[in-house]
Design a protein around this motif. Structure first.
Motif, mmCIF file in Angstrom:
data_model
loop_
_atom_site.group_PDB
_atom_site.id
_atom_site.type_symbol
_atom_site.label_atom_id
_atom_site.label_comp_id
_atom_site.label_asym_id
_atom_site.label_seq_id
_atom_site.Cartn_x
_atom_site.Cartn_y
_atom_site.Cartn_z
ATOM 1 N N GLN A 41 0.844 -1.198 0.000
ATOM 2 C CA GLN A 41 0.000 0.000 0.000
ATOM 3 C C GLN A 41 0.871 1.237 0.000
ATOM 4 N N SER A 62 0.381 5.320 0.932
ATOM 5 C CA SER A 62 -0.478 6.362 1.489
ATOM 6 C C SER A 62 0.152 7.727 1.260
ATOM 7 N N ASP A 89 -0.557 -3.796 3.490
ATOM 8 C CA ASP A 89 -1.986 -3.832 3.796
ATOM 9 C C ASP A 89 -2.453 -5.282 3.750
ATOM 10 N N SER A 93 -3.246 -2.132 8.255
ATOM 11 C CA SER A 93 -2.211 -1.612 7.366
ATOM 12 C C SER A 93 -1.160 -0.844 8.156
ATOM 13 N N GLN A 141 -6.831 -0.819 -5.502
ATOM 14 C CA GLN A 141 -7.782 -0.460 -4.447
ATOM 15 C C GLN A 141 -7.470 0.967 -4.055
ATOM 16 N N ARG A 162 -5.141 6.369 0.099
ATOM 17 C CA ARG A 162 -4.354 5.141 0.132
ATOM 18 C C ARG A 162 -4.642 4.338 -1.129
ATOM 19 N N ALA A 210 -3.704 0.481 -2.855
ATOM 20 C CA ALA A 210 -3.134 -0.828 -2.515
ATOM 21 C C ALA A 210 -3.260 -1.793 -3.693
#
Length: 198
Positions: free
Chosen positions: A60, A62, A74, A92, A171, A189, A191
């Protein structure tokens, strides 16, 4: 009578507040639209059987308000109640540094997931997750941490590679954090990774 600069500052604050409220409302409307669309489509046509449980693990990235980038990991466990509705637990961790300050943020959130299982190739989904977060920062041997509330909503697309395996193509989540009386709504975020189904 206030000077022009004071009036401009007040108008600017009101404008920013109004724009922030509009942006939040748009995000909620998009989420409601996605959930209702997936729900209606799932009722309209069903193919195959939904897995009882799904396990996601991956990378992931962010981006927090203020420009801090925090790559990390994540993982999500989802229990499916029926073909289109499930409950997820998402965990996460993100790690970054800015101006010599090292930053770690962990989230643990839970909530409903709506999936559209009409295609054997793709499974789009939307979710709303809420829970907590723990953030810590350190600089020159001095460190501090805080616990707070975390809420995210978003969704993604799984690319099915078989009955028990999928690749999470993408995602995307909007992330809201609240800690020590401060709410930060401008975080996101992304992922990607692997999904195992049973």
């Amino acid at each position: 009578m206030p000077g022009p600069s004071r009036l401009l500052a007040v108008d600017s604050e009101e404008c920013n507040s109004f724009l922030e409220e509009q942006f939040t409302m748009r995000k909620l409307l998009v989420f409601a639209f996605l959930v209702s669309t997936f729900s209606l489509a799932a009722f309209a046509q069903e193919t195959g059987v939904a897995p009882k449980a799904e396990f996601f693990g991956g990378f992931q990235y962010s981006r927090y308000d203020g420009g801090l980038n925090a790559p990390g990991w994540d993982t999500t466990v989802t229990g499916n109640i029926n073909r289109w509705f499930g409950i997820a637990a998402d965990f996460s961790g993100g790690y970054g540094s800015q101006s010599g300050v090292s930053f770690h943020n962990y989230t643990y959130t839970f909530g409903p997931v709506v999936s559209l299982r009409q295609s054997r190739t793709f499974t789009p989904f939307a979710h709303f997750l809420a829970g907590g977060n723990r953030a810590s920062a350190s600089f020159s041997g001095i460190s501090g941490s805080s616990n707070g509330f975390a809420m995210m909503f978003g969704g993604g697309l799984d690319i099915n590679a078989g009955q028990h395996f999928a690749i999470r193509g993408a995602q995307f989540d909007w992330l809201t954090l609240h800690s020590n009386g401060v709410t930060d709504k401008n975080n996101m975020r992304i992922a990607t990774g692997l999904v195992f189904r049973y």
